[in-house]
Scaffold this motif. Structure first.
Motif, PDB file in Angstrom:
ATOM      1  N   HIS A   1       0.822  -1.213   0.000  1.00  0.00           N
ATOM      2  CA  HIS A   1       0.000   0.000   0.000  1.00  0.00           C
ATOM      3  C   HIS A   1       0.857   1.265   0.000  1.00  0.00           C
ATOM      4  O   HIS A   1       0.393   2.317  -0.437  1.00  0.00           O
ATOM      5  N   VAL A   2       2.087   1.170   0.474  1.00  0.00           N
ATOM      6  CA  VAL A   2       3.001   2.304   0.325  1.00  0.00           C
ATOM      7  C   VAL A   2       3.227   2.567  -1.162  1.00  0.00           C
ATOM      8  O   VAL A   2       3.174   3.709  -1.629  1.00  0.00           O
ATOM      9  N   LEU A   3       3.475   1.497  -1.930  1.00  0.00           N
ATOM     10  CA  LEU A   3       3.666   1.664  -3.374  1.00  0.00           C
ATOM     11  C   LEU A   3       2.423   2.253  -4.026  1.00  0.00           C
ATOM     12  O   LEU A   3       2.517   3.149  -4.873  1.00  0.00           O
ATOM     13  N   ILE A   4       1.266   1.768  -3.621  1.00  0.00           N
ATOM     14  CA  ILE A   4       0.010   2.297  -4.171  1.00  0.00           C
ATOM     15  C   ILE A   4      -0.130   3.783  -3.853  1.00  0.00           C
ATOM     16  O   ILE A   4      -0.504   4.598  -4.712  1.00  0.00           O
ATOM     17  N   ALA A   5       0.210   4.161  -2.614  1.00  0.00           N
ATOM     18  CA  ALA A   5       0.043   5.549  -2.175  1.00  0.00           C
ATOM     19  C   ALA A   5       0.932   6.519  -2.935  1.00  0.00           C
ATOM     20  O   ALA A   5       0.582   7.698  -3.091  1.00  0.00           O
TER      21      ALA A   5
ATOM     22  N   GLN B   1       2.819   3.934  -7.516  1.00  0.00           N
ATOM     23  CA  GLN B   1       3.550   2.829  -8.147  1.00  0.00           C
ATOM     24  C   GLN B   1       2.643   1.602  -8.260  1.00  0.00           C
ATOM     25  O   GLN B   1       1.839   1.326  -7.373  1.00  0.00           O
ATOM     26  N   GLU B   2       2.783   0.882  -9.350  1.00  0.00           N
ATOM     27  CA  GLU B   2       2.038  -0.367  -9.511  1.00  0.00           C
ATOM     28  C   GLU B   2       2.739  -1.457  -8.697  1.00  0.00           C
ATOM     29  O   GLU B   2       3.893  -1.802  -8.981  1.00  0.00           O
ATOM     30  N   PRO B   3       2.070  -2.004  -7.671  1.00  0.00           N
ATOM     31  CA  PRO B   3       2.752  -3.003  -6.842  1.00  0.00           C
ATOM     32  C   PRO B   3       2.825  -4.364  -7.526  1.00  0.00           C
ATOM     33  O   PRO B   3       1.874  -4.767  -8.212  1.00  0.00           O
ATOM     34  N   PRO B   4       3.939  -5.073  -7.368  1.00  0.00           N
ATOM     35  CA  PRO B   4       4.007  -6.449  -7.875  1.00  0.00           C
ATOM     36  C   PRO B   4       2.972  -7.330  -7.178  1.00  0.00           C
ATOM     37  O   PRO B   4       2.420  -6.974  -6.127  1.00  0.00           O
ATOM     38  N   ALA B   5       2.736  -8.491  -7.754  1.00  0.00           N
ATOM     39  CA  ALA B   5       1.707  -9.380  -7.220  1.00  0.00           C
ATOM     40  C   ALA B   5       2.133 -10.046  -5.917  1.00  0.00           C
ATOM     41  O   ALA B   5       1.297 -10.312  -5.052  1.00  0.00           O
ATOM     42  N   HIS B   6       3.422 -10.309  -5.756  1.00  0.00           N
ATOM     43  CA  HIS B   6       3.888 -11.077  -4.606  1.00  0.00           C
ATOM     44  C   HIS B   6       4.616 -10.194  -3.595  1.00  0.00           C
ATOM     45  O   HIS B   6       5.301  -9.238  -3.965  1.00  0.00           O
TER      46      HIS B   6
ATOM     47  N   LYS C   1      10.976  -4.027  -4.479  1.00  0.00           N
ATOM     48  CA  LYS C   1      10.691  -2.769  -5.188  1.00  0.00           C
ATOM     49  C   LYS C   1      10.688  -1.587  -4.229  1.00  0.00           C
ATOM     50  O   LYS C   1      11.233  -0.517  -4.543  1.00  0.00           O
ATOM     51  N   LEU C   2      10.086  -1.780  -3.049  1.00  0.00           N
ATOM     52  CA  LEU C   2      10.075  -0.691  -2.074  1.00  0.00           C
ATOM     53  C   LEU C   2      11.481  -0.396  -1.584  1.00  0.00           C
ATOM     54  O   LEU C   2      11.843   0.767  -1.346  1.00  0.00           O
ATOM     55  N   GLY C   3      12.302  -1.441  -1.422  1.00  0.00           N
ATOM     56  CA  GLY C   3      13.691  -1.238  -1.022  1.00  0.00           C
ATOM     57  C   GLY C   3      14.442  -0.373  -2.014  1.00  0.00           C
ATOM     58  O   GLY C   3      15.256   0.481  -1.621  1.00  0.00           O
ATOM     59  N   GLU C   4      14.165  -0.554  -3.296  1.00  0.00           N
ATOM     60  CA  GLU C   4      14.806   0.273  -4.320  1.00  0.00           C
ATOM     61  C   GLU C   4      14.381   1.733  -4.210  1.00  0.00           C
ATOM     62  O   GLU C   4      15.195   2.644  -4.406  1.00  0.00           O
ATOM     63  N   LEU C   5      13.120   1.958  -3.869  1.00  0.00           N
ATOM     64  CA  LEU C   5      12.614   3.334  -3.744  1.00  0.00           C
ATOM     65  C   LEU C   5      13.126   4.023  -2.483  1.00  0.00           C
ATOM     66  O   LEU C   5      13.553   5.177  -2.515  1.00  0.00           O
ATOM     67  N   VAL C   6      13.057   3.298  -1.369  1.00  0.00           N
ATOM     68  CA  VAL C   6      13.393   3.887  -0.065  1.00  0.00           C
ATOM     69  C   VAL C   6      14.896   3.854   0.189  1.00  0.00           C
ATOM     70  O   VAL C   6      15.454   4.760   0.816  1.00  0.00           O
ATOM     71  N   GLY C   7      15.562   2.800  -0.309  1.00  0.00           N
ATOM     72  CA  GLY C   7      16.999   2.679  -0.114  1.00  0.00           C
ATOM     73  C   GLY C   7      17.385   1.736   0.998  1.00  0.00           C
ATOM     74  O   GLY C   7      18.308   2.005   1.766  1.00  0.00           O
ATOM     75  N   PHE C   8      16.683   0.611   1.119  1.00  0.00           N
ATOM     76  CA  PHE C   8      17.073  -0.393   2.117  1.00  0.00           C
ATOM     77  C   PHE C   8      17.314  -1.735   1.433  1.00  0.00           C
ATOM     78  O   PHE C   8      16.814  -2.007   0.341  1.00  0.00           O
ATOM     79  N   ASP C   9      18.089  -2.572   2.110  1.00  0.00           N
ATOM     80  CA  ASP C   9      18.377  -3.921   1.640  1.00  0.00           C
ATOM     81  C   ASP C   9      17.243  -4.841   2.119  1.00  0.00           C
ATOM     82  O   ASP C   9      17.028  -4.989   3.324  1.00  0.00           O
TER      83      ASP C   9
END
Length: 267
Positions: free
Chosen positions: A195-199, A202-207, A214-222
């Motif tokens: 839901h962070v991606l939705i907010a 961003q189109e969230p992946p299914a799994h 994907k969120l790690g790439e946006l926010v910058g975490f491993d």
């Protein structure tokens, strides 16, 4: 590292939240969701009669994500009205469903579904986008979820879930308890991360795994700590450095909350 048998732990599902539990023993692996639902629907028809509007399965059981070893069958029951007599009529079905190891049926009136989307924006958004009508009307066909309220609920749920994690750790800091704390909570955080991606548009992946990456790439975490917990939860791994993983788990959640707060405040 602590070794744990895959599928161990007594995990608690929260109503209205799309969840999947770690199986207790091997009994859940024999569950056939279609057979369970086929038996549930006529019982609900008989109990509720003309008051029954819809029987809807939602979450993983309505998609290709369902796993017999740890997924739940989540069911929404919609009625025209719910006076005390209407609730009493559903008690035998509810007890039968729970005795079979399923989460409680979620029960709404038709009017409540229409008017509750502002306060249950996350839950009803998920139900709207991943559901299957087993009987009656599709009450989600025309439902509009107000996304302005979605942002507010999202941050509230993230912060509340973090507080619960901290409380859980302080109450039981032993490794086995901490491991179960992560196993219990990761499904909910996976949903919230989606839901962070939705907010942020961003189109969230299914799994959930892909969502975390994907969120790690946006926010910058491993995402490694989350992926390791997913592995253990799904029986792909049996050992984990619990305390270090939990340290990173908390830090990632804190990072996400800070990012969401700043990102959406400037949106």
């Amino acid at each position: 590292a602590v070794a744990v048998e895959a599928g161990s732990g007594d995990l608690v599902a929260e109503a209205l939240e799309e969840v999947a539990q770690v199986a207790v023993g091997n009994s859940r692996k024999t569950i056939n969701p279609e057979a369970e639902l086929t038996e549930l629907v006529p019982r609900l028809r008989e109990a509720a009669g003309k008051n029954l509007v819809s029987v809807i399965v939602y979450g993983s059981a309505a998609s290709k994500d369902f796993r017999r070893d740890y997924s739940d069958i989540n069911v929404l029951v919609v009625a025209n009205k719910l006076p005390l007599e209407g609730l009493k009529a559903l008690i035998p079905v509810m007890h039968w469903w729970r005795d079979r190891g399923h989460p409680p049926l979620v029960i709404f009136t038709r009017e409540e579904i229409e008017r509750a989307a502002d306060v249950f924006s996350i839950e009803l958004y998920d139900m709207k986008h991943r559901h299957r009508v087993m009987d009656g009307e599709d009450v989600f066909a025309t439902l509009q979820v107000p996304m302005a309220m979605h942002r507010v609920q999202l941050e509230h749920e993230l912060r509340t879930s973090l507080l619960r994690l901290r409380q859980g750790y302080i109450a039981e800091p032993q490794e086995e308890a901490v491991l179960n704390l992560m196993l219990q909570s990761i499904s909910s955080f996976g949903t919230l991360f989606r839901h962070v991606l939705i907010a942020v548009g961003q189109e969230p992946p299914a799994h959930r795994r892909d969502v975390t990456v994907k969120l790690g790439e946006l926010v910058g975490f491993d995402p490694k700590p989350f992926l390791e917990i997913f592995d253990m939860r799904e029986g792909r791994s049996h050992a984990l450095h619990v305390n270090e993983t939990f340290r990173q788990y908390l830090f990632i959640i804190e990072q996400v909350i800070t990012w969401v707060d700043r990102k959406l405040d400037h949106a």
